[in-house]
Every structure is written in structure tokens, then in C-alpha cells.
Design a protein around this motif. Sequence first.
Motif, PDB file in Angstrom:
ATOM      1  N   ILE A   1       0.854  -1.189   0.000  1.00  9.77           N
ATOM      2  CA  ILE A   1       0.000   0.000   0.000  1.00  9.77           C
ATOM      3  C   ILE A   1       0.892   1.243   0.000  1.00  9.77           C
ATOM      4  N   ILE A   2       0.564   2.196  -0.841  1.00 13.17           N
ATOM      5  CA  ILE A   2       1.225   3.503  -0.812  1.00 13.17           C
ATOM      6  C   ILE A   2       0.271   4.469  -0.114  1.00 13.17           C
ATOM      7  N   ASP A   3       0.649   4.967   1.067  1.00 12.12           N
ATOM      8  CA  ASP A   3      -0.287   5.804   1.822  1.00 12.12           C
ATOM      9  C   ASP A   3      -0.225   7.253   1.352  1.00 12.12           C
ATOM     10  N   SER A   4      -0.983   8.125   2.021  1.00 14.99           N
ATOM     11  CA  SER A   4      -1.109   9.517   1.575  1.00 14.99           C
ATOM     12  C   SER A   4       0.201  10.282   1.638  1.00 14.99           C
ATOM     13  N   MET A   5       1.119   9.833   2.483  1.00 11.57           N
ATOM     14  CA  MET A   5       2.417  10.487   2.602  1.00 11.57           C
ATOM     15  C   MET A   5       3.438   9.910   1.634  1.00 11.57           C
ATOM     16  N   GLY A   6       3.005   8.935   0.820  1.00  6.86           N
ATOM     17  CA  GLY A   6       3.924   8.317  -0.124  1.00  6.86           C
ATOM     18  C   GLY A   6       4.751   7.194   0.465  1.00  6.86           C
ATOM     19  N   ARG A   7       4.446   6.787   1.685  1.00  4.47           N
ATOM     20  CA  ARG A   7       5.155   5.682   2.335  1.00  4.47           C
ATOM     21  C   ARG A   7       4.694   4.345   1.762  1.00  4.47           C
ATOM     22  N   THR A   8       5.600   3.421   1.584  1.00  2.76           N
ATOM     23  CA  THR A   8       5.257   2.067   1.166  1.00  2.76           C
ATOM     24  C   THR A   8       5.104   1.203   2.408  1.00  2.76           C
ATOM     25  N   VAL A   9       3.930   0.621   2.576  1.00  2.00           N
ATOM     26  CA  VAL A   9       3.642  -0.197   3.750  1.00  2.00           C
ATOM     27  C   VAL A   9       3.047  -1.520   3.280  1.00  2.00           C
ATOM     28  N   TYR A  10       3.509  -2.610   3.868  1.00  2.46           N
ATOM     29  CA  TYR A  10       2.948  -3.925   3.548  1.00  2.46           C
ATOM     30  C   TYR A  10       1.945  -4.315   4.620  1.00  2.46           C
ATOM     31  N   VAL A  11       0.783  -4.762   4.180  1.00  2.00           N
ATOM     32  CA  VAL A  11      -0.309  -5.090   5.101  1.00  2.00           C
ATOM     33  C   VAL A  11      -0.857  -6.479   4.770  1.00  2.00           C
ATOM     34  N   PRO A  12      -1.608  -7.075   5.717  1.00  3.98           N
ATOM     35  CA  PRO A  12      -2.221  -8.372   5.424  1.00  3.98           C
ATOM     36  C   PRO A  12      -3.185  -8.282   4.239  1.00  3.98           C
ATOM     37  N   LYS A  13      -3.357  -9.399   3.555  1.00  3.49           N
ATOM     38  CA  LYS A  13      -4.235  -9.429   2.388  1.00  3.49           C
ATOM     39  C   LYS A  13      -5.680  -9.148   2.774  1.00  3.49           C
ATOM     40  N   GLU A  14      -6.117  -9.678   3.898  1.00  3.96           N
ATOM     41  CA  GLU A  14      -7.488  -9.459   4.366  1.00  3.96           C
ATOM     42  C   GLU A  14      -7.441  -8.759   5.712  1.00  3.96           C
ATOM     43  N   ILE A  15      -8.083  -7.619   5.786  1.00  5.54           N
ATOM     44  CA  ILE A  15      -8.051  -6.812   7.011  1.00  5.54           C
ATOM     45  C   ILE A  15      -9.446  -6.759   7.620  1.00  5.54           C
TER      46      ILE A  15
ATOM     47  N   GLU B   1       7.214   0.582  17.259  1.00  5.78           N
ATOM     48  CA  GLU B   1       6.872   0.353  18.661  1.00  5.78           C
ATOM     49  C   GLU B   1       5.726  -0.633  18.821  1.00  5.78           C
ATOM     50  N   THR B   2       4.805  -0.648  17.877  1.00  5.27           N
ATOM     51  CA  THR B   2       3.640  -1.540  17.993  1.00  5.27           C
ATOM     52  C   THR B   2       3.803  -2.832  17.202  1.00  5.27           C
ATOM     53  N   LYS B   3       4.746  -2.841  16.265  1.00  2.91           N
ATOM     54  CA  LYS B   3       4.911  -3.966  15.332  1.00  2.91           C
ATOM     55  C   LYS B   3       3.652  -4.179  14.496  1.00  2.91           C
ATOM     56  N   ILE B   4       2.944  -3.083  14.231  1.00  2.00           N
ATOM     57  CA  ILE B   4       1.705  -3.124  13.443  1.00  2.00           C
ATOM     58  C   ILE B   4       1.844  -2.108  12.307  1.00  2.00           C
ATOM     59  N   PRO B   5       1.443  -2.457  11.084  1.00  2.00           N
ATOM     60  CA  PRO B   5       1.540  -1.500   9.977  1.00  2.00           C
ATOM     61  C   PRO B   5       0.743  -0.223  10.261  1.00  2.00           C
ATOM     62  N   VAL B   6       1.322   0.905   9.914  1.00  2.00           N
ATOM     63  CA  VAL B   6       0.676   2.207  10.107  1.00  2.00           C
ATOM     64  C   VAL B   6       0.457   2.852   8.738  1.00  2.00           C
ATOM     65  N   ILE B   7      -0.796   3.196   8.459  1.00  2.00           N
ATOM     66  CA  ILE B   7      -1.171   3.859   7.210  1.00  2.00           C
ATOM     67  C   ILE B   7      -1.611   5.282   7.529  1.00  2.00           C
ATOM     68  N   VAL B   8      -1.021   6.265   6.853  1.00  2.00           N
ATOM     69  CA  VAL B   8      -1.433   7.653   7.008  1.00  2.00           C
ATOM     70  C   VAL B   8      -2.395   7.994   5.880  1.00  2.00           C
ATOM     71  N   VAL B   9      -3.558   8.508   6.250  1.00  2.00           N
ATOM     72  CA  VAL B   9      -4.553   8.908   5.251  1.00  2.00           C
ATOM     73  C   VAL B   9      -4.873  10.388   5.471  1.00  2.00           C
ATOM     74  N   TYR B  10      -4.899  11.153   4.397  1.00  2.00           N
ATOM     75  CA  TYR B  10      -5.203  12.576   4.520  1.00  2.00           C
ATOM     76  C   TYR B  10      -6.684  12.759   4.829  1.00  2.00           C
ATOM     77  N   THR B  11      -6.964  13.364   5.979  1.00  2.00           N
ATOM     78  CA  THR B  11      -8.335  13.711   6.337  1.00  2.00           C
ATOM     79  C   THR B  11      -8.589  15.198   6.123  1.00  2.00           C
ATOM     80  N   PHE B  12      -7.520  15.924   5.811  1.00  4.34           N
ATOM     81  CA  PHE B  12      -7.599  17.324   5.409  1.00  4.34           C
ATOM     82  C   PHE B  12      -6.771  17.482   4.137  1.00  4.34           C
TER      83      PHE B  12
END
Length: 389
Positions: free
Chosen positions: A51-65, A158-169
Amino acid sequence: MNIFKYIYLFIFSMKRRDFIIAITSLALASIAGGVIYFDNEGNKYCGEVKIIDSMGRTVYVPKEINKVVALGPGTLGMIIYAGGLDKISGIEQIELRNMWGQDCWLAYHDKFKGLPIVGQGGPNATPDPSAILTAKPQVIIEDQLYAQVMDPNQLQEETKIPVIVVYTFSPKRIGELGPNTFKSSMSLLGELLGTTDRTNELNEYVNSLVNDLNSRTSNISYRPSVYVGGLPYKTGSEGFLGTDVDFEVLNLINTKSVVDNLGWSPGFYNIDFSYLLRTQPEFVFIDEGNLETVISEFSQNKQQFCSLNAFKNGNVYGLLPYRWYQVNVTNQFLSAYYIGKNLYPDNFTDVDIFSLANEIYIKFLGINIYSNYLKYAPGYVNISGNFQC
């Protein structure tokens, strides 16, 4: 000792079982094109979708969330718009207050009760990794404000969980959300949550609203002067003089506020009353999230308010809240239609604001909440009766 000897000694010092697990995990990651995550209980899972988030970061996430948490202003509402209500596994404390001005709270606050608290929330809050872990999310979704106070990569570590940034503004425009940014965020969330049919449909609907408003207002010879006051910002409790330069609602109907003539950069401002006395806007609209504050200001300085022609002539109208820990995209479009109907009545003769409210709320939220709003605010009506001059 060279590097190959180090690797040799490391491999043969491992237990056979651990060696097999390590090699298998690396192979799976390589095949999936993703990465292996380990939660705090030692369980591993493969991030197999890029996944490419709103900040342009590449993050790998589970196939089914199936489990996510929403952090920061607007994130919860965006997830709900995107069809992810049932995937929310934790809630910020602020969302459990009476947030009547927020459309998603009015629609679904009963569903938030009993969920784990993942942090205090608020525009100045900082993510709380230990609280987030209590909700056991597969993905953390946060807005750009939270990404500013804590690096999303740090939170992910710190959480060992993928973090996705999404623009809400809109980028570089906290407090406003233009249609293009909204659609981009919907597409991102649809891809992430597996709700692309829903988000594609909503984006098409947004396009239809934008195009309809533009066609009604792009070729108008006379445009009455207008001011929109009582707009909330970070604290929420702004008075009559709280307003936006380059207000997105007015942009939708190709209309300028009197404050746009100040030449200031786009954004929120508290202006001087004297400026309104000089410019004398013909129409005044007040965000009903701060209506009680404006009524109190009026009672304390009636003479000043009644020096404005809009108040003397009964041209003061109410708008349902635009910002309330999020941009209410539903009310953004409804307010554009309502303002347009009052400023340019000949171009909006076929628009019934109450029927339109039913349509828009159902499209965005799956439920009509207009009657819920009326428990707290007058709604889309002339509110001059609150300001007797």
C-alpha cells in the motif's frame, strides 16, 4: 573472520526447528513480495499487500483486514465513509463524548460503546502505543496531524503493526477537505479495507455533486456578497468572527466570501468586526456548531450586530456543522446547495434541501441523520429570529 564464516556459525548454532521456521518465513515473504510482522505475543503474519499511503510511504499489510483502529481528527469518519465501520476494533476517548456535530457520531455512536480505548484523541494528542495494542488491530490508520507529532515509522516499530497515514484534510490546509483529496483518500482506504466497490461508487457520487454545483453557478452575472461566521477550528468554540479565507463550501459554488478580498493566505482567521461593518455582506451564514456562542455575543453587543444589514434585513441563515473533529463531507455539500439556493434561487428551484439531505446522508453513511441533527440545531433554515434587531 569473513562474513561468510559468521553466517556459517550462526546457521549451525540454530536449533533445527528454528532454522526451518526462519527459512520458511523468509521464503513466504519473498514469494508474497511483503514482510513478516511479529506482534507482542510473538505471533507472526505476512504483510503481503503493498500500500502507498497519503504520505507516499510504502507499507505492507495483510491481504485481508478485519480489525483497524482510527487515530486523529477525521480518520474514524473517513473509515466509515469508506465502508469500514465493522472493522473498527478500538476507539479514541474523545469519540465517546457527545460529538453531535460529527455526522458519523450521530449515525453510529452506539456502536462505539464497549470498544477498547486506544488513546485520548484530540487535535493535539499523541499516539499511545500501549493503548493501541489493547484493540489488537491488524492495521493502524492515522491522519496527517498524528503523523506530525509521532513519526508513523516509529509508531509502526513500537507496535509492530503497519501504520497507514490517510489525509483527512487537504495537504497544507488543516481544517479543509477538497473533493480531490477526499477521493484520493477514499481510493486508498478502499484498497486497504477491501471496499473498492463502495469507495468507487462514493467517488462517482462526489463527482456528480461537484459537477452539478459547478454547472448551476459557473455563469452567474450578479453574485450577492456573503460572509460565513462561527466556523469552528481546533478548540471548536469560535465566535461569529471565526471564518475561513478560501472556504471550500463556497468554492463548490464559485462564490467568494467578503474576507477573500483581504488578500490573506487560505486558512482560518478571527477577523475584526469593523471589517464586516465596512463591507456589509448581504447574506450571513452561521455554523450552528457555534450558534449558542454567537447568540451570546449578540446579546452582549446587540447594537454592533444590528449595524450589519444582513441582521437588520433578516438575511441570517444556519448551516449544520462543517468541522467537528473532522470535516463533515456530508454537510459540506449540503451547505453548498443551501447557500446556493439562497444566493442564486433561480438556479436551484428544483432543489429541496430536505430531500437532498436524505439522499446525501444515505449515500455517505447508509442512514439519514437529518432528524438527529435537529435535536441539537435548527438545521438549514433562516435563523434571523434568534437575532431580533
